[in-house]
Motif scaffolding. Sequence first.
Motif, PDB file in Angstrom:
ATOM      1  N   UNK A 207       0.820  -1.205   0.000  1.00 31.58           N
ATOM      2  CA  UNK A 207       0.000   0.000   0.000  1.00 31.58           C
ATOM      3  C   UNK A 207       0.858   1.260   0.000  1.00 31.58           C
ATOM      4  N   UNK A 208       1.967   1.223   0.725  1.00 30.07           N
ATOM      5  CA  UNK A 208       2.866   2.372   0.729  1.00 30.07           C
ATOM      6  C   UNK A 208       3.487   2.586  -0.644  1.00 30.07           C
ATOM      7  N   UNK A 209       3.799   1.481  -1.345  1.00 28.92           N
ATOM      8  CA  UNK A 209       4.351   1.601  -2.692  1.00 28.92           C
ATOM      9  C   UNK A 209       3.332   2.223  -3.645  1.00 28.92           C
ATOM     10  N   UNK A 210       2.056   1.840  -3.506  1.00 32.45           N
ATOM     11  CA  UNK A 210       1.011   2.458  -4.334  1.00 32.45           C
ATOM     12  C   UNK A 210       0.916   3.949  -4.070  1.00 32.45           C
ATOM     13  N   UNK A 211       1.056   4.335  -2.813  1.00 33.67           N
ATOM     14  CA  UNK A 211       0.993   5.750  -2.461  1.00 33.67           C
ATOM     15  C   UNK A 211       2.145   6.526  -3.083  1.00 33.67           C
ATOM     16  N   UNK A 212       3.322   5.906  -3.121  1.00 34.99           N
ATOM     17  CA  UNK A 212       4.488   6.561  -3.717  1.00 34.99           C
ATOM     18  C   UNK A 212       4.344   6.662  -5.226  1.00 34.99           C
ATOM     19  N   UNK A 213       3.933   5.557  -5.858  1.00 39.97           N
ATOM     20  CA  UNK A 213       3.827   5.534  -7.320  1.00 39.97           C
ATOM     21  C   UNK A 213       2.784   6.531  -7.815  1.00 39.97           C
ATOM     22  N   UNK A 214       1.672   6.660  -7.071  1.00 43.62           N
ATOM     23  CA  UNK A 214       0.590   7.555  -7.499  1.00 43.62           C
ATOM     24  C   UNK A 214       0.825   8.993  -7.086  1.00 43.62           C
TER      25      UNK A 214
END
Length: 236
Positions: A207-214
Amino acid sequence: MQLGDDSVPRPQRAGLFTRLRNNFLTGLIVIAPIGLTFWLIWSVIGWIDSWVLPFVPARYRPDIWLLNQFDIDLDIRGIGVGFFLLFTLLVGWLAKGLIGRSILRWSENLVQTMPVVRSVYSGLKQIAETILAQDQSSFEKACLVEYPRKGIWAIAFISTTAKGEIKARAGAPMMSVFLPTTPNPTSGFLLFVPEEDVIILDMSVEDAAKLVISAGLVYPSSQVPDQVPAGATVVR
């Protein structure tokens, strides 16, 4: 005021062009992720085939067999991927045996005698063992660290606690964290931060990776902040 007073403003219906535009954007939001995913998979399969198929004898290739037997010129994607998987399984099976371990040990000793190749091989082997290790994950948890200065917070991933010389010279418990860049989280910075300055998050690493990518537009549904920025999307 009388019923049916014409002075009361009525909501205007959206024009045809506006409705078409909204429908197009909605369809694009639905199609784009699916299309890009299939395109990426298709491209990766083709890239693997282009590297593997030149090493496969023609008599073992189904597309060549169909061309010779039935004059059918058919581009079958995935043949190289299949051979690569079989070859990898065979190498893994041999490496677990006594003869395979002996050959592998002899090959590594040979590589260690080559100055430049030795450094490249050792680095790549360490990275592969870290990423592909089955008994541990690449990152433990997601966290917040103050970067690039006090008062500004960034999402990072905890790798492990500092060890060796770094731990001895720091004089305080330290954590090694990976600070990813946006929108490409595969690049970033390795930081050693005091444990007391690290805020561990409840959200998962994914979920943290999704937050960074977006770029902060996609928040995990289990950890929705009190005030979500305008235009942000909550992952369901």
